[in-house]
Design an enzyme around this catalytic site. Sequence first.
Site, PDB file in Angstrom:
ATOM      1  N   ASP A 180      45.848   6.023 -11.520  1.00 33.69           N
ATOM      2  CA  ASP A 180      46.018   6.987 -12.626  1.00 33.69           C
ATOM      3  C   ASP A 180      47.034   8.010 -12.126  1.00 33.69           C
ATOM      4  OD1 ASP A 180      43.528   6.243 -14.443  1.00 33.69           O
ATOM      5  OD2 ASP A 180      42.796   6.341 -12.381  1.00 33.69           O
ATOM      6  N   HIS A 203      45.730   2.303 -14.976  1.00 33.40           N
ATOM      7  CA  HIS A 203      45.054   2.528 -16.268  1.00 33.40           C
ATOM      8  C   HIS A 203      46.047   3.220 -17.191  1.00 33.40           C
ATOM      9  CE1 HIS A 203      40.998   1.874 -14.406  1.00 33.40           C
ATOM     10  NE2 HIS A 203      41.684   2.220 -13.325  1.00 33.40           N
ATOM     11  N   HIS A 252      36.438  -3.178 -10.644  1.00 29.73           N
ATOM     12  CA  HIS A 252      36.375  -2.003  -9.778  1.00 29.73           C
ATOM     13  C   HIS A 252      35.115  -2.079  -8.908  1.00 29.73           C
ATOM     14  CE1 HIS A 252      39.544  -0.383 -12.271  1.00 29.73           C
ATOM     15  NE2 HIS A 252      39.587   0.731 -11.567  1.00 29.73           N
ATOM     16  N   GLU A 264      34.945   1.502  -4.180  1.00 28.60           N
ATOM     17  CA  GLU A 264      35.687   2.760  -4.224  1.00 28.60           C
ATOM     18  C   GLU A 264      34.669   3.888  -4.051  1.00 28.60           C
ATOM     19  OE1 GLU A 264      37.141   3.832  -8.095  1.00 28.60           O
ATOM     20  OE2 GLU A 264      38.579   5.286  -7.325  1.00 28.60           O
TER      21      GLU A 264
HETATM   22  N1  HPA Z   1      38.402   4.357 -11.558  1.00 26.50           N
HETATM   23  C1  HPA Z   1      37.425   3.929 -12.356  1.00 26.50           C
HETATM   24  N2  HPA Z   1      37.476   4.007 -13.652  1.00 26.50           N
HETATM   25  C2  HPA Z   1      38.573   4.520 -14.202  1.00 26.50           C
HETATM   26  C3  HPA Z   1      39.598   4.981 -13.441  1.00 26.50           C
HETATM   27  C4  HPA Z   1      39.517   4.883 -12.047  1.00 26.50           C
HETATM   28  O1  HPA Z   1      40.430   5.282 -11.304  1.00 26.50           O
HETATM   29  N3  HPA Z   1      40.547   5.434 -14.281  1.00 26.50           N
HETATM   30  C5  HPA Z   1      40.091   5.232 -15.523  1.00 26.50           C
HETATM   31  N4  HPA Z   1      38.884   4.677 -15.488  1.00 26.50           N
HETATM   32 ZN    ZN Z   2      41.270   2.053 -11.343  1.00 23.39          ZN
END
Ligand code: HPA
Ligand code: ZN
Length: 319
Positions: free
Chosen positions: A268, A10, A186, A189
């Site tokens: 990140d 990101h 995503h 996680e």
């Molecule tokens: N996960 C989900 N959303 C996000 C992340 C992340 O690591 N970084 C910025 N938005």
């Molecule tokens: Zn991410």
Amino acid sequence: MRPKAELHCHIEGAVAPELARAQAEKYGVDLTGVLDGEGYVWRDFTGFLACYDRVAGLFRSEEDYALLAETYLTGLAEAGAIYSEIIVSPDHGARVGLGPNAYLAGLAAGIGAARDRTGIEGRMLVTGIRHLGAEAVVAAARFAATRPHPLVTGFNLAGEERFGRVADYARAFDIARDAGLGLTIHAGELCGAASVRDALDHVRPARISHGVRAIEDAALVERLADEGVVLECCPGSNIALGVFPSFAGHPLRALHDRGVKVTLNSDDPPFFHTSLAREYAVAAEEMGFSRGDIDGMTRTAIEAAFVEPSVKARLLSSL
Ligand code: HPA
Ligand code: ZN
């Protein structure tokens, strides 16, 4: 140095602390509670997202975003990367009054400058922000579907994974798919295996951002392997957020050994005290992957890259 490639970072999460301090100085922003001597300040995923938004707010112009992309990608190239996809968020540009085209133009200028300096190829994946709701994500997809810049090649969904259901976002992904964009989302996680299955069923992505909690369901792991879906794994991020207790207990090894296509990514990086180079080093030193295994992950990343076939062929031939 062996070549590296990254599919999942990101851009607002890639701000080095020194750059954050310089931007805060530029705009007279107090970073108390955001950044201290130890790094970015957050305790859990919700706090991380809040901190991330504060740091994003330090970038307010096309030039700021150009500087951010050039700085990140130049450093990445110096660490051996030949290719990087950055996740970009027009919603974050909008928060500082930067229109989506200016936001992308700034980032594209930075990608171009880094390429001129180092040769690194960069592409952008527009992301929707899940916790802003389905309509906002549809708007992000509609924007991406206009193919606003040649370096925008894919669409992602980031943000609070526990907000809403994957099905709520299927329409946004239909719009992005119809426009020919590469799809990743995503999942797996903060939520478990069911979120990965929902992503496969409702979005039909080529890749999944994280996806590592698929390990909770053996049949799903088999499905990922059979369907050749690529996981953008970010072990350092997972450890920092407490998704898994340790690198030794991280499922990257098991997923790899069961035939799932996996890649290494930083997510990140300074927020999670990592970097792409550290992810590569940890895979070798703490997760027991051989040099051949790791080169295979780099190859998988390039094969799964959302990039034109001619560039992909050139990158593959350079491995
Ligand atoms: N996960 C989900 N959303 C996000 C992340 C992340 O690591 N970084 C910025 N938005
Ligand atoms: Zn991410």
